[in-house]
Design a protein around this motif. Structure first.
Motif, PDB file in Angstrom:
ATOM      1  N   GLN A   1      -6.884  -8.342 -13.763  1.00 45.41           N
ATOM      2  CA  GLN A   1      -6.799  -6.881 -13.811  1.00 45.41           C
ATOM      3  C   GLN A   1      -5.844  -6.471 -14.924  1.00 45.41           C
ATOM      4  OE1 GLN A   1      -6.668  -4.613 -10.021  1.00 45.41           O
ATOM      5  NE2 GLN A   1      -6.678  -6.608  -9.026  1.00 45.41           N
ATOM      6  N   ASP A   2      -6.221  -5.444 -15.648  1.00 53.12           N
ATOM      7  CA  ASP A   2      -5.386  -4.964 -16.743  1.00 53.12           C
ATOM      8  C   ASP A   2      -4.107  -4.341 -16.184  1.00 53.12           C
ATOM      9  OD1 ASP A   2      -7.239  -5.756 -18.651  1.00 53.12           O
ATOM     10  OD2 ASP A   2      -8.375  -3.879 -18.441  1.00 53.12           O
ATOM     11  N   GLY A   3      -3.091  -4.289 -17.038  1.00 51.10           N
ATOM     12  CA  GLY A   3      -1.824  -3.685 -16.640  1.00 51.10           C
ATOM     13  C   GLY A   3      -1.245  -4.446 -15.465  1.00 51.10           C
ATOM     14  N   ASN A   4      -0.395  -3.813 -14.689  1.00 51.60           N
ATOM     15  CA  ASN A   4       0.098  -4.516 -13.502  1.00 51.60           C
ATOM     16  C   ASN A   4      -0.286  -3.742 -12.250  1.00 51.60           C
ATOM     17  OD1 ASN A   4       1.842  -2.490 -14.011  1.00 51.60           O
ATOM     18  ND2 ASN A   4       3.713  -3.727 -14.015  1.00 51.60           N
ATOM     19  N   GLN A   5      -1.587  -3.479 -12.161  1.00 52.26           N
ATOM     20  CA  GLN A   5      -2.097  -2.781 -10.990  1.00 52.26           C
ATOM     21  C   GLN A   5      -2.896  -3.696 -10.064  1.00 52.26           C
ATOM     22  OE1 GLN A   5      -2.199   0.646 -13.870  1.00 52.26           O
ATOM     23  NE2 GLN A   5      -3.371   1.464 -12.132  1.00 52.26           N
ATOM     24  N   GLY A   6      -2.683  -5.002 -10.226  1.00 58.89           N
ATOM     25  CA  GLY A   6      -3.364  -5.950  -9.346  1.00 58.89           C
ATOM     26  C   GLY A   6      -2.449  -7.083  -8.942  1.00 58.89           C
ATOM     27  N   LEU A   7      -2.588  -7.526  -7.705  1.00 61.93           N
ATOM     28  CA  LEU A   7      -1.809  -8.661  -7.203  1.00 61.93           C
ATOM     29  C   LEU A   7      -2.716  -9.567  -6.378  1.00 61.93           C
ATOM     30  CD1 LEU A   7       1.460  -7.043  -5.731  1.00 61.93           C
ATOM     31  CD2 LEU A   7       1.346  -8.489  -7.769  1.00 61.93           C
TER      32      LEU A   7
ATOM     33  N   HIS B   1       0.835  -1.210   0.000  1.00 58.41           N
ATOM     34  CA  HIS B   1       0.000   0.000   0.000  1.00 58.41           C
ATOM     35  C   HIS B   1       0.867   1.257   0.000  1.00 58.41           C
ATOM     36  CE1 HIS B   1      -3.260   2.718   1.045  1.00 58.41           C
ATOM     37  NE2 HIS B   1      -2.747   2.982   2.229  1.00 58.41           N
ATOM     38  N   ARG B   2       1.936   1.219   0.785  1.00 56.01           N
ATOM     39  CA  ARG B   2       2.819   2.401   0.856  1.00 56.01           C
ATOM     40  C   ARG B   2       3.464   2.682  -0.490  1.00 56.01           C
ATOM     41  NH1 ARG B   2       5.248   0.534   6.457  1.00 56.01           N
ATOM     42  NH2 ARG B   2       3.758   1.569   7.851  1.00 56.01           N
ATOM     43  N   ARG B   3       3.750   1.623  -1.237  1.00 56.25           N
ATOM     44  CA  ARG B   3       4.399   1.815  -2.533  1.00 56.25           C
ATOM     45  C   ARG B   3       3.406   2.216  -3.627  1.00 56.25           C
ATOM     46  NH1 ARG B   3       9.346   0.204  -5.264  1.00 56.25           N
ATOM     47  NH2 ARG B   3      10.047  -0.136  -3.144  1.00 56.25           N
ATOM     48  N   ALA B   4       2.261   1.524  -3.679  1.00 57.20           N
ATOM     49  CA  ALA B   4       1.398   1.663  -4.866  1.00 57.20           C
ATOM     50  C   ALA B   4      -0.030   2.104  -4.558  1.00 57.20           C
ATOM     51  CB  ALA B   4       1.368   0.337  -5.626  1.00 57.20           C
ATOM     52  N   LYS B   5      -0.366   2.288  -3.310  1.00 53.94           N
ATOM     53  CA  LYS B   5      -1.680   2.713  -2.825  1.00 53.94           C
ATOM     54  C   LYS B   5      -2.778   1.718  -3.207  1.00 53.94           C
ATOM     55  CE  LYS B   5      -4.346   6.895  -1.913  1.00 53.94           C
ATOM     56  NZ  LYS B   5      -5.702   6.454  -1.869  1.00 53.94           N
ATOM     57  N   VAL B   6      -3.260   1.031  -2.217  1.00 52.09           N
ATOM     58  CA  VAL B   6      -4.363   0.090  -2.420  1.00 52.09           C
ATOM     59  C   VAL B   6      -5.661   0.872  -2.576  1.00 52.09           C
ATOM     60  CG1 VAL B   6      -5.750  -1.716  -1.319  1.00 52.09           C
ATOM     61  CG2 VAL B   6      -3.248  -1.783  -1.139  1.00 52.09           C
ATOM     62  N   LEU B   7      -6.371   0.593  -3.685  1.00 53.21           N
ATOM     63  CA  LEU B   7      -7.686   1.190  -3.887  1.00 53.21           C
ATOM     64  C   LEU B   7      -8.785   0.260  -3.395  1.00 53.21           C
ATOM     65  CD1 LEU B   7      -7.312   2.610  -7.520  1.00 53.21           C
ATOM     66  CD2 LEU B   7      -7.131   3.856  -5.342  1.00 53.21           C
ATOM     67  N   ARG B   8      -8.560  -1.047  -3.625  1.00 58.18           N
ATOM     68  CA  ARG B   8      -9.610  -2.018  -3.280  1.00 58.18           C
ATOM     69  C   ARG B   8      -8.959  -3.337  -2.895  1.00 58.18           C
ATOM     70  NH1 ARG B   8     -13.184  -5.525  -6.973  1.00 58.18           N
ATOM     71  NH2 ARG B   8     -14.816  -6.195  -5.548  1.00 58.18           N
TER      72      ARG B   8
ATOM     73  N   ASN C   1      -6.837 -10.268  -2.570  1.00 56.54           N
ATOM     74  CA  ASN C   1      -6.726  -9.716  -3.919  1.00 56.54           C
ATOM     75  C   ASN C   1      -6.640  -8.196  -3.811  1.00 56.54           C
ATOM     76  OD1 ASN C   1      -8.408  -8.448  -6.385  1.00 56.54           O
ATOM     77  ND2 ASN C   1      -7.326 -10.281  -7.078  1.00 56.54           N
ATOM     78  N   LEU C   2      -5.598  -7.637  -4.405  1.00 55.12           N
ATOM     79  CA  LEU C   2      -5.312  -6.204  -4.247  1.00 55.12           C
ATOM     80  C   LEU C   2      -5.414  -5.464  -5.578  1.00 55.12           C
ATOM     81  CD1 LEU C   2      -2.182  -6.789  -2.023  1.00 55.12           C
ATOM     82  CD2 LEU C   2      -4.276  -5.665  -1.240  1.00 55.12           C
ATOM     83  N   GLN C   3      -6.007  -4.301  -5.524  1.00 55.92           N
ATOM     84  CA  GLN C   3      -6.075  -3.417  -6.693  1.00 55.92           C
ATOM     85  C   GLN C   3      -5.378  -2.113  -6.313  1.00 55.92           C
ATOM     86  OE1 GLN C   3     -10.112  -3.064  -8.056  1.00 55.92           O
ATOM     87  NE2 GLN C   3      -9.685  -1.275  -9.319  1.00 55.92           N
ATOM     88  N   PHE C   4      -4.379  -1.703  -7.097  1.00 58.34           N
ATOM     89  CA  PHE C   4      -3.557  -0.539  -6.746  1.00 58.34           C
ATOM     90  C   PHE C   4      -3.852   0.662  -7.633  1.00 58.34           C
ATOM     91  CE2 PHE C   4      -1.000  -4.308  -5.656  1.00 58.34           C
ATOM     92  CZ  PHE C   4      -0.752  -4.059  -4.323  1.00 58.34           C
ATOM     93  N   GLU C   5      -3.561   1.823  -7.103  1.00 59.27           N
ATOM     94  CA  GLU C   5      -3.657   3.041  -7.913  1.00 59.27           C
ATOM     95  C   GLU C   5      -2.497   3.097  -8.909  1.00 59.27           C
ATOM     96  OE1 GLU C   5      -5.182   7.080  -6.503  1.00 59.27           O
ATOM     97  OE2 GLU C   5      -3.010   7.291  -6.272  1.00 59.27           O
ATOM     98  N   ASN C   6      -1.327   2.691  -8.455  1.00 60.85           N
ATOM     99  CA  ASN C   6      -0.126   2.755  -9.292  1.00 60.85           C
ATOM    100  C   ASN C   6       0.374   1.351  -9.636  1.00 60.85           C
ATOM    101  OD1 ASN C   6      -0.004   5.655  -8.978  1.00 60.85           O
ATOM    102  ND2 ASN C   6       0.617   5.217  -6.871  1.00 60.85           N
ATOM    103  N   PRO C   7       1.087   1.217 -10.745  1.00 60.77           N
ATOM    104  CA  PRO C   7       1.577  -0.109 -11.131  1.00 60.77           C
ATOM    105  C   PRO C   7       2.520  -0.690 -10.080  1.00 60.77           C
ATOM    106  CG  PRO C   7       1.970   1.506 -12.881  1.00 60.77           C
ATOM    107  CD  PRO C   7       1.499   2.270 -11.693  1.00 60.77           C
TER     108      PRO C   7
END
Lengths: 375, 375
Positions: free
Chosen positions: B344-350, B183-190, B288-294
């Motif tokens: 998730q598209d791109g690499n904004q999900g883990l 979260h600190r690196r990429a900001k968790v949105l969901r 399952n994590l969705q980030f604001e940033n890649p």
């Protein structure tokens, strides 16, 4: 009901307490299943957990047959099976086993299916295959009868024309039994699944190992680890399927790919985390759904109440929701915890919790429902 | 190591085979924890599962103290506890118990915390409360020391000024130990979480019931259902917390609300499905994590490898990932199955899979880490 003299199963493996009896019609029932106008059938892998359930489901559903061959590996050949009051001897599986066979139910692993499935098709047999061998083959229908019966409408038994039909992975079947009726109404765009998978998915020996390990751990002994390379009793672990280069294991990728094929929707996005839990024979799945169109939880519950093969257990007040034990030995997939997803805007998201008997709807029942559509 | 003569636990409840010994320094170790310049402390609910773990962790970490009071309900008063080679008698908890106490560690349920927490604060005690009673109180910091230590930086022990600090819910702690560095690196949105929760979260009696039921089921007997109103052995069920009008149970809403408070982020979207599995003392969570940033999976793995209190177990080749058994009695939260989310598209999900000892980092250890920051 099938009397399986090959059964090595304790009460624990077959049903678990509290025992649930299967519906039977009592001793006066007239069996109509063995009859001249039925197809000739073969059960491949008849001594395994799913093979035995094939027999049980065939009998429960009065599946018609004029003959039935019990096939297994050389190791099991010669064993005796009593089925619907007749005695059978298990025969060794060979390509010639399929001469004159209309429908063959395979559950003996992917390598056996790859070796003997095409041989059976060459002899005019329709093969309903429980392995993953042919599931992603474009020419092979992958069918859940309640979901996509149209995929196999061109195939019939007894025409002399052989064919392969694939039974989906157990986790996929159980998930899609609940997700499909909602998908038809509101179109699923994305699905996040976490599974709680039973021992039975790894076969009867895995169920026996879980029971053995549990006894050992309770006695303070080190657990016997043969099927899995770790303690299973009072533990859980990431599914034992091989992990691919993308970090998903094969079980998870089955859910991703099979969903796309069954729904005939290349765009649907699926992610899954598959976990083995110390439960005997029914899988559970936590499923988060994202829809294209709005779908409120009450409408979703009504849709699921009317869905074939689905039962809704969703009593918030008494905290009664689906459990693996409640669906063990049952045909229906149970759905509960139906609620609007707080993490999605509007009402385009739902969370649900699904349980289904892995051996029954996850394998044997689904295959025999497919076979019924061949008649 | 604490010698707890009140322990009623079998090997199964404390550690489960294969047994893992805690690190000790041998008989020549000089104890520095009982010393005049340490705070006076009290343990409330000392005979419970978490209470006992408080003592174990205090001892393991050489927490300094000049005196320690063992407090519990009237029912347990008079029992004897040996702690760091000294004998103590459990005293009945009253408001007066806190006279002269600098730090009180509470784990006796929400109603006891509500009744006695403020009384302790009035007497100048800093209360570290393990219940949910004050977690969402705006004036009470809710702290995971590795995540938001700043929330309690204004509170110190021994100043004569009392205060409340809340220990988050076990599932929240275990999840956020892994999610926060990302979260600190990429900001968790969901965040979509499914839990696999151990018996210990419902207390020592629930652990005992799981063991008893398992023995009964293996013997073919009906299971004793006192703590939970259903079979737990070889089964799993939706978390026993009350279900609210939105369909979420209280355990799930704790994860939703506590995450927002701990991250000081009212916008973060969380959904959770909390399930109780037949495991003794460590929780697992599929996240399952969705980030604001890649954020690619290799970077995520590196971040987690360097995160305090986190260990990465992520060996795809040998299928070795975190399990509850491996983290039992351990301080660190284990993370594995770290992979880019295909849905998730791109690499904004883990997707990640997390395991942590519910009694230790999920409760006692976190509380004592908080107490250490008060010194």
């Amino acid at each position: 009901m099938a009397s399986l003299s090959v059964s090595r199963h304790s009460h624990l493996l077959s049903g678990l307490l509290p025992a649930r009896s299967k519906p039977t019609s009592g001793p006066t029932r007239v069996r109509m299943s063995l009859r001249d106008d039925g197809p000739s059938i073969a059960v491949v892998g008849v001594t395994g957990a799913v093979g035995q359930e094939f027999l049980s489901v065939l009998s429960d559903r009065d599946f018609p047959y004029r003959s039935i061959k019990m096939l297994a590996s050389q190791r099991s050949a010669g064993r005796r099976i009593t089925f619907e009051d007749r005695d059978y001897v298990v025969e060794e599986l060979t390509a010639d086993s399929f001469d004159g066979v209309d429908i063959a139910l395979f559950s003996a692993g992917g390598s056996i299916s790859k070796k003997f499935g095409p041989a059976a098709v060459d002899r005019g047999t329709v093969v309903v295959d429980n392995s993953s061998a042919f599931r992603m083959d474009e020419k092979v229908p992958l069918v859940i009868p309640e979901v996509n019966p149209e995929a196999m409408q061109h195939i019939k038994a007894g025409t002399g024309k052989g064919a392969l039909i694939a039974n989906p992975n157990c986790s996929t079947i159980i998930c899609l039994m609940a997700a499909t009726p909602l998908h038809r109404r509101a179109k699923v765009l994305r699905m996040v699944v976490s599974t709680y998978q039973a021992a039975s998915g790894a076969g009867a020996a895995a169920m026996e190992e879980l029971e053995l390990q549990t006894r050992e751990v309770l006695e303070g002994k080190p657990p016997t680890c043969k099927i899995f390379n770790r303690q299973y009793a009072f533990n859980l672990f990431s599914h034992n399927a091989s992990v691919l280069s993308n970090g998903y294991n094969e079980e998870e990728m089955k859910m991703v790919k099979e969903t796309r094929k069954i729904w005939n929707d290349k765009e649907v996005k699926v992610t899954a985390t598959c976990i083995r839990v110390p439960v005997m024979r029914a899988h559970a799945e936590s499923v988060n759904l994202q829809f294209e169109n709005p779908l409120d939880e009450n409408t979703a519950r009504d849709i699921l109440k009317n869905a074939p093969g689905v039962v809704v257990i969703d009593d918030r007040e008494s905290n009664h929701f689906p459990t693996p034990l409640e669906v063990s030995n049952k045909d229906d997939v149970a759905v509960g915890r139906i609620r609007q997803d707080l993490s999605q805007d509007g009402n385009q998201g739902l969370d649900i919790f699904v349980c289904g008997d892995q051996i029954r709807k996850g394998a044997a029942l689904n295959a025999i429902q497919i076979a019924e559509m061949l008649l």
